[in-house]
Scaffold this motif. Structure first.
Motif, PDB file in Angstrom:
ATOM      1  N   PRO A 167       0.823  -1.313   0.158  1.00 14.90           N
ATOM      2  CA  PRO A 167       0.008  -0.055   0.109  1.00 14.90           C
ATOM      3  C   PRO A 167       0.867   1.236  -0.159  1.00 14.90           C
ATOM      4  CG  PRO A 167       0.159  -1.135   2.115  1.00 14.90           C
ATOM      5  CD  PRO A 167       0.833  -2.052   1.326  1.00 14.90           C
ATOM      6  N   GLU A 168       1.971   1.139   0.498  1.00 18.57           N
ATOM      7  CA  GLU A 168       2.842   2.307   0.615  1.00 18.57           C
ATOM      8  C   GLU A 168       3.622   2.770  -0.915  1.00 18.57           C
ATOM      9  OE1 GLU A 168       5.557   2.058   3.748  1.00 18.57           O
ATOM     10  OE2 GLU A 168       3.976   1.632   5.257  1.00 18.57           O
ATOM     11  N   ASP A 169       3.784   1.522  -1.610  1.00 16.92           N
ATOM     12  CA  ASP A 169       4.459   1.798  -2.854  1.00 16.92           C
ATOM     13  C   ASP A 169       4.035   0.895  -3.998  1.00 16.92           C
ATOM     14  OD1 ASP A 169       6.529   2.517  -4.645  1.00 16.92           O
ATOM     15  OD2 ASP A 169       8.121   1.558  -3.821  1.00 16.92           O
ATOM     16  N   PRO A 170       2.881   1.504  -4.120  1.00 14.87           N
ATOM     17  CA  PRO A 170       1.887   0.483  -5.086  1.00 14.87           C
ATOM     18  C   PRO A 170       2.458   0.468  -6.486  1.00 14.87           C
ATOM     19  CG  PRO A 170       0.762   2.467  -4.951  1.00 14.87           C
ATOM     20  CD  PRO A 170       1.998   2.603  -3.765  1.00 14.87           C
ATOM     21  N   LEU A 171       2.105  -0.752  -7.312  1.00 15.27           N
ATOM     22  CA  LEU A 171       2.673  -0.791  -8.552  1.00 15.27           C
ATOM     23  C   LEU A 171       1.741   0.058  -9.499  1.00 15.27           C
ATOM     24  CD1 LEU A 171       3.235  -4.883  -8.725  1.00 15.27           C
ATOM     25  CD2 LEU A 171       5.038  -2.955  -8.832  1.00 15.27           C
ATOM     26  N   PRO A 172       2.531   0.382 -10.650  1.00 13.02           N
ATOM     27  CA  PRO A 172       1.409   1.155 -11.565  1.00 13.02           C
ATOM     28  C   PRO A 172       0.388   0.489 -12.071  1.00 13.02           C
ATOM     29  CG  PRO A 172       3.953   1.313 -12.182  1.00 13.02           C
ATOM     30  CD  PRO A 172       4.003   0.451 -11.039  1.00 13.02           C
ATOM     31  N   PRO A 173      -0.612   0.911 -12.957  1.00  7.62           N
ATOM     32  CA  PRO A 173      -1.823   0.442 -13.234  1.00  7.62           C
ATOM     33  C   PRO A 173      -1.231  -0.613 -14.403  1.00  7.62           C
ATOM     34  CG  PRO A 173      -2.381   2.615 -12.969  1.00  7.62           C
ATOM     35  CD  PRO A 173      -0.655   2.410 -12.776  1.00  7.62           C
ATOM     36  N   GLY A 174      -1.779  -1.845 -14.446  1.00  5.91           N
ATOM     37  CA  GLY A 174      -1.427  -2.695 -15.580  1.00  5.91           C
ATOM     38  C   GLY A 174      -0.511  -3.719 -15.189  1.00  5.91           C
ATOM     39  N   TYR A 175       0.394  -3.474 -13.983  1.00  5.39           N
ATOM     40  CA  TYR A 175       1.514  -4.287 -13.514  1.00  5.39           C
ATOM     41  C   TYR A 175       0.719  -5.590 -12.849  1.00  5.39           C
ATOM     42  CZ  TYR A 175       5.052  -1.307 -14.672  1.00  5.39           C
ATOM     43  OH  TYR A 175       6.489  -0.456 -15.231  1.00  5.39           O
ATOM     44  N   GLY A 176       1.274  -6.565 -13.042  1.00  4.85           N
ATOM     45  CA  GLY A 176       0.778  -8.010 -12.397  1.00  4.85           C
ATOM     46  C   GLY A 176       1.671  -8.382 -11.106  1.00  4.85           C
TER      47      GLY A 176
END
Length: 110
Positions: free
Chosen positions: A77-86
């Motif tokens: 939650p503190e360093d989320p992946l960019p949209p589209g990343y799995g």
């Protein structure tokens, strides 16, 4: 059981323990939500330990790298992946490299 599933469980449990031990008073709604999310991740990871495959037929959910490493930032939650990343670390690394600025061309000596 794969190493990626075990590692994901350890990471989620460590995060949950850190969040819980950091509470000094009754948690705020945001603190409680973060703790619940970490515990859900741990429960999901523990459930996938009973089989060799996790979500999507593999630990990573990736057709190209079914038994590859799970990205440690997945679900953070503190360093989320960019949209589209799995979940697949190998595919996410490729995406990160593609998104990086290209290097200037090398000059050739005459």
């Amino acid at each position: 059981m794969s190493y990626a599933d075990l590692r994901e469980l350890q990471t989620a449990l460590t995060l949950a323990a850190d969040l819980a031990s950091g509470l000094q008073t009754a948690p705020s709604r945001q603190d409680a939500d973060q703790l619940v999310d970490a515990l859900r991740r741990a429960l999901s990871a523990a459930g996938s330990l009973s089989s060799d495959t996790g979500t999507g037929g593999s630990p990573t959910g990736c057709a190209a790298h079914p038994h590859g490493a799970v990205d440690p930032l997945y679900g953070d939650p503190e360093d989320p992946l960019p949209p589209g990343y799995g979940k697949c670390l190998l595919c996410n690394d490729r995406r990160r490299r593609a998104d990086a600025r290209p290097h200037p061309p090398l000059r050739r000596s005459a």
